[in-house]
Design an enzyme around this catalytic site. Sequence first.
Site, PDB file in Angstrom:
ATOM      1  N   HIS A 130      -3.447   7.042   3.026  1.00 57.35           N
ATOM      2  CA  HIS A 130      -3.834   5.735   2.508  1.00 57.35           C
ATOM      3  C   HIS A 130      -5.214   5.382   3.052  1.00 57.35           C
ATOM      4  O   HIS A 130      -5.494   5.523   4.250  1.00 57.35           O
ATOM      5  CB  HIS A 130      -2.808   4.689   2.936  1.00 57.35           C
ATOM      6  CG  HIS A 130      -3.207   3.283   2.626  1.00 57.35           C
ATOM      7  ND1 HIS A 130      -3.673   2.903   1.380  1.00 57.35           N
ATOM      8  CD2 HIS A 130      -3.222   2.163   3.399  1.00 57.35           C
ATOM      9  CE1 HIS A 130      -3.951   1.609   1.406  1.00 57.35           C
ATOM     10  NE2 HIS A 130      -3.690   1.137   2.608  1.00 57.35           N
ATOM     11  N   ASN A 187     -10.087  -0.395   0.435  1.00 53.18           N
ATOM     12  CA  ASN A 187      -8.632  -0.334   0.337  1.00 53.18           C
ATOM     13  C   ASN A 187      -8.195  -0.875  -1.022  1.00 53.18           C
ATOM     14  O   ASN A 187      -8.330  -2.068  -1.287  1.00 53.18           O
ATOM     15  CB  ASN A 187      -8.012  -1.155   1.479  1.00 53.18           C
ATOM     16  CG  ASN A 187      -6.501  -1.117   1.491  1.00 53.18           C
ATOM     17  OD1 ASN A 187      -5.870  -0.629   0.561  1.00 53.18           O
ATOM     18  ND2 ASN A 187      -5.912  -1.637   2.549  1.00 53.18           N
ATOM     19  N   CYS A 221       0.800  -1.222   0.000  1.00 54.51           N
ATOM     20  CA  CYS A 221       0.000   0.000   0.000  1.00 54.51           C
ATOM     21  C   CYS A 221       0.836   1.278   0.000  1.00 54.51           C
ATOM     22  O   CYS A 221       0.323   2.349  -0.287  1.00 54.51           O
ATOM     23  CB  CYS A 221      -0.957  -0.005   1.194  1.00 54.51           C
ATOM     24  SG  CYS A 221      -2.042  -1.438   1.251  1.00 54.51           S
TER      25      CYS A 221
END
Length: 331
Positions: free
Chosen positions: A258, A288, A115
């Site tokens: 994020h 996500n 990520c």
Amino acid sequence: MSSCVSSIIGTGSYMPEKILTNDDLSKIVDTSDEWITSRTGIKERRIAAETEATSDITSEAPRRAMQSAGVTPEEIDLIVVATVTPDMAFPSTACFVQKKIGASNAVCFDISAACSGFLYALQVARHFLNAGSRATALVIGAEKLSTLVNWQDRNTCVLFGDGGGAVVIRASDEENAPGPVLSTVMGSDGNLVDLLKVPGGGSACPITPENVTSRPNTIHMEGREPFKHAVTRMCQASEKALETAGLTKADISLVIPHQANARIISAIADRLGLSEDKVFMNLDKYGNTSAATIPVALDEANRQGLLKRGDIILLVAFGGGFTWASSVVRW
């Protein structure tokens, strides 16, 4: 260009058409909209079609970024793709993107930092541009995480989605060029490799007829441990990136973090002393999307008119590895 800076001159994103809601998931696993929303902030996520590979998702976002920047594919001389869901082990997804968008003059490669991947890729591309060896780059974060999800694991299948985002960055020796990346801080802790991983499918654990039923090629996460490390590391990286840029928390116009969990984002905002209106979130719509979350959110904020010339934008991420990164951009 001894005083060269690398500036973001265009943004783009692409999200697949199919929407998978929390209610849809409740028909697959033992969960509910209330359970997912209260624990994550996610309401729905996008799922790519079976015929869409990561390179398909990855190619549409840079097309939009190039249009935003007003550059042609021939002007792109570097493509860096951050992804943990490449089309295949090799060639790189970046090479597939090069072919699909016609960027015949580009050098192409992928990086894997989960990520945190987009911010890692942004820093790698900056080094090429600041050194003067390249002039215009596409930096892309894109994932088809639906291929790594265990749809029988309610603790992880609710979290992830598919999508892609991109920026065009260009080298400039103009002192007041718009969009410069002022600083980037990165870090890793390999002692935490087991917190968030896909254990199977690589050379350490190839998929075989004997292990295929245990689904080792899907996402495995160790409870709340990633949460605790994520908040600490993202805050540390943010503070260091601001310090490196000669700025303070008071200078921040907008944080684009994020998009993993609403609680993580709230905890970061609290530790940085920022109000909710200074933190951008689209987690509820997309979940996500790993390396894609920050470039997608940056593009949405840009197209919504939330970014004004001179604004200080803080980008910050964490991911499996364990990895973390933060960048400061003056819009």
